[in-house]
Motif scaffolding. Sequence first.
Motif, PDB file in Angstrom:
ATOM      1  N   GLU A 161      -8.187 -34.660   8.189  1.00 55.41           N
ATOM      2  CA  GLU A 161      -9.557 -33.130   8.620  1.00 55.41           C
ATOM      3  C   GLU A 161     -10.199 -33.767   9.516  1.00 55.41           C
ATOM      4  N   LYS A 162     -10.849 -34.859   9.680  1.00 54.51           N
ATOM      5  CA  LYS A 162     -11.981 -35.101  10.158  1.00 54.51           C
ATOM      6  C   LYS A 162     -11.107 -35.819  11.325  1.00 54.51           C
ATOM      7  N   HIS A 163     -10.465 -36.533  11.766  1.00 52.60           N
ATOM      8  CA  HIS A 163      -9.440 -37.025  13.156  1.00 52.60           C
ATOM      9  C   HIS A 163      -8.933 -35.770  13.727  1.00 52.60           C
ATOM     10  N   GLY A 164      -9.392 -34.333  13.185  1.00 57.14           N
ATOM     11  CA  GLY A 164      -8.592 -33.460  14.215  1.00 57.14           C
ATOM     12  C   GLY A 164      -6.915 -34.009  13.839  1.00 57.14           C
ATOM     13  N   TRP A 165      -6.163 -34.414  13.031  1.00 58.83           N
ATOM     14  CA  TRP A 165      -4.953 -34.711  12.701  1.00 58.83           C
ATOM     15  C   TRP A 165      -3.981 -33.404  12.342  1.00 58.83           C
ATOM     16  N   ILE A 166      -4.884 -32.489  11.466  1.00 60.44           N
ATOM     17  CA  ILE A 166      -4.696 -31.358  10.658  1.00 60.44           C
ATOM     18  C   ILE A 166      -5.603 -30.366  10.620  1.00 60.44           C
ATOM     19  N   LYS A 167      -6.062 -29.045  10.482  1.00 68.02           N
ATOM     20  CA  LYS A 167      -7.060 -28.261  10.597  1.00 68.02           C
ATOM     21  C   LYS A 167      -7.791 -28.559   9.053  1.00 68.02           C
ATOM     22  N   LYS A 168      -8.433 -27.925   9.751  1.00 73.74           N
ATOM     23  CA  LYS A 168     -10.305 -27.773   8.186  1.00 73.74           C
ATOM     24  C   LYS A 168      -9.119 -26.801   7.764  1.00 73.74           C
ATOM     25  N   LYS A 169      -8.687 -26.636   6.439  1.00 73.74           N
ATOM     26  CA  LYS A 169      -8.651 -26.214   5.200  1.00 73.74           C
ATOM     27  C   LYS A 169      -9.873 -24.775   5.057  1.00 73.74           C
ATOM     28  N   LYS A 170      -9.724 -24.022   5.169  1.00 74.68           N
ATOM     29  CA  LYS A 170     -10.179 -22.407   5.252  1.00 74.68           C
ATOM     30  C   LYS A 170     -10.695 -22.545   3.393  1.00 74.68           C
ATOM     31  N   SER A 171     -11.897 -22.357   3.206  1.00 78.29           N
ATOM     32  CA  SER A 171     -12.891 -22.614   1.598  1.00 78.29           C
ATOM     33  C   SER A 171     -11.955 -21.309   0.844  1.00 78.29           C
ATOM     34  N   GLN A 172     -11.333 -21.839  -0.005  1.00 79.44           N
ATOM     35  CA  GLN A 172     -11.039 -20.039  -0.821  1.00 79.44           C
ATOM     36  C   GLN A 172     -12.465 -19.336  -1.550  1.00 79.44           C
ATOM     37  N   THR A 173     -13.242 -18.318  -1.052  1.00 76.96           N
ATOM     38  CA  THR A 173     -13.678 -17.580  -1.487  1.00 76.96           C
ATOM     39  C   THR A 173     -13.162 -16.790  -2.870  1.00 76.96           C
TER      40      THR A 173
ATOM     41  N   GLY B 117       0.063 -29.420   3.968  1.00 86.51           N
ATOM     42  CA  GLY B 117       0.870 -28.991   3.247  1.00 86.51           C
ATOM     43  C   GLY B 117      -0.242 -29.225   1.015  1.00 86.51           C
ATOM     44  N   LEU B 118       1.050 -30.207   0.666  1.00 89.86           N
ATOM     45  CA  LEU B 118       0.733 -30.928  -0.261  1.00 89.86           C
ATOM     46  C   LEU B 118      -0.456 -31.323  -0.571  1.00 89.86           C
ATOM     47  N   GLY B 119      -1.257 -32.100   0.073  1.00 88.01           N
ATOM     48  CA  GLY B 119      -2.522 -32.563   0.397  1.00 88.01           C
ATOM     49  C   GLY B 119      -3.116 -32.662  -1.286  1.00 88.01           C
ATOM     50  N   TYR B 120      -2.304 -33.883  -1.911  1.00 92.36           N
ATOM     51  CA  TYR B 120      -2.827 -33.446  -2.707  1.00 92.36           C
ATOM     52  C   TYR B 120      -4.002 -34.855  -3.521  1.00 92.36           C
ATOM     53  N   ASN B 121      -4.641 -35.199  -2.152  1.00 92.70           N
ATOM     54  CA  ASN B 121      -4.884 -36.714  -2.533  1.00 92.70           C
ATOM     55  C   ASN B 121      -6.412 -35.720  -1.762  1.00 92.70           C
ATOM     56  N   PRO B 122      -7.036 -35.477  -1.804  1.00 95.11           N
ATOM     57  CA  PRO B 122      -8.580 -34.799  -1.503  1.00 95.11           C
ATOM     58  C   PRO B 122      -9.351 -35.753  -0.543  1.00 95.11           C
ATOM     59  N   VAL B 123      -9.488 -37.046  -0.694  1.00 95.33           N
ATOM     60  CA  VAL B 123     -10.250 -38.243   0.323  1.00 95.33           C
ATOM     61  C   VAL B 123      -9.197 -38.285   1.736  1.00 95.33           C
ATOM     62  N   ASP B 124      -8.255 -38.691   1.143  1.00 90.83           N
ATOM     63  CA  ASP B 124      -6.445 -38.333   2.764  1.00 90.83           C
ATOM     64  C   ASP B 124      -6.576 -37.214   3.230  1.00 90.83           C
ATOM     65  N   VAL B 125      -6.949 -35.492   2.648  1.00 87.58           N
ATOM     66  CA  VAL B 125      -7.143 -34.448   3.587  1.00 87.58           C
ATOM     67  C   VAL B 125      -8.725 -34.570   4.459  1.00 87.58           C
ATOM     68  N   GLU B 126      -9.361 -34.999   3.787  1.00 87.82           N
ATOM     69  CA  GLU B 126     -10.820 -35.347   4.682  1.00 87.82           C
ATOM     70  C   GLU B 126     -10.634 -35.930   5.807  1.00 87.82           C
ATOM     71  N   TRP B 127      -9.939 -36.995   5.778  1.00 89.13           N
ATOM     72  CA  TRP B 127      -9.599 -38.201   6.806  1.00 89.13           C
ATOM     73  C   TRP B 127      -8.924 -37.850   7.736  1.00 89.13           C
TER      74      TRP B 127
END
Length: 231
Positions: free
Chosen positions: A219-231, A207-217
């Motif tokens: 996502e990379k481990h499959g613990w959260i789904k990758k967010k769809k990039s906004q167009t 939800g909040l995911g304020y730190n992109p480095v953490d969010v990426e981590w």
Amino acid sequence: MKVTIIHGQTHHGSTYHLTHTLVSKLNCSKEDISEFTVNDISYCVGCFQCIFKDEHLCPHRKQLNPIITALENADVIIMDSPNYVMGMSGQLKAFFDHLAYRWMSHRPDGEMKKKIAVAVSTTASMGAKTVTKQIATQFRWWAVGQIYQLPFTVAAASWDDVSGKIRNKIDIKTDKLASKINKLSGNVRFNLKGRLIFFMNQNIQRGLGYNPVDVEWWEKHGWIKKKKSQT
Ligand SMILES: Cc1cc2nc3c(=O)[nH]c(=O)nc-3n(C[C@H](O)[C@H](O)[C@H](O)COP(=O)(O)O)c2cc1C
């Protein structure tokens, strides 16, 4: 089993001996043991490089690397500190500060869930449990699978002065704990409290995911789904 011991003090007092009494009862050989003290680790300078960019940018990373590698390789982690004015030693706290990026609120090491960790402390009269709780909190937020505490009131300022009666008690307690660890090693299930904290942080990252480095981590481990990039 591989055992990593991290001492929050350099001297071989009651805390050191309590730790080694436990280790001597574990199913491991000398070669399986890695042992460190943290006294030479510099203080965290609060640069936030580890949290917001990359832990390898920490100005003290070279000092930390061997200890962190041994933590990663361990089946059992044992960390100890005497009670100093109702807390862990400053040296040990300084070490923990450098591992903030490994808290579940940032980028936990998924392998920690398979490990056992023991927090060890001795005190003259009061506060050993306060110290083991402080150490156990760090283990908890590192996402360690099974956490034990071994606090002891030794009524002494040195190991030589610890009475036979207390040494007997140490023997009994360490026997019991060692047999639990020997049985559990290799079959650790992530404890309920840890799973709840993980779940809570999963939602925060999603939800909040304020730190992109953490969010990426996450996502990379499959613990959260990758967010769809906004167009
Ligand atoms: C700086 C310092 C602070 C201490 N603070 C306390 C304390 O708050 N309460 C207590 O009961 N013992 C306290 N002690 C005693 C030690 O916790 C106790 O002797 C412990 O077993 C020492 O472990 P060691 O032999 O591994 O150094 C303190 C000792 C030192 C050196």
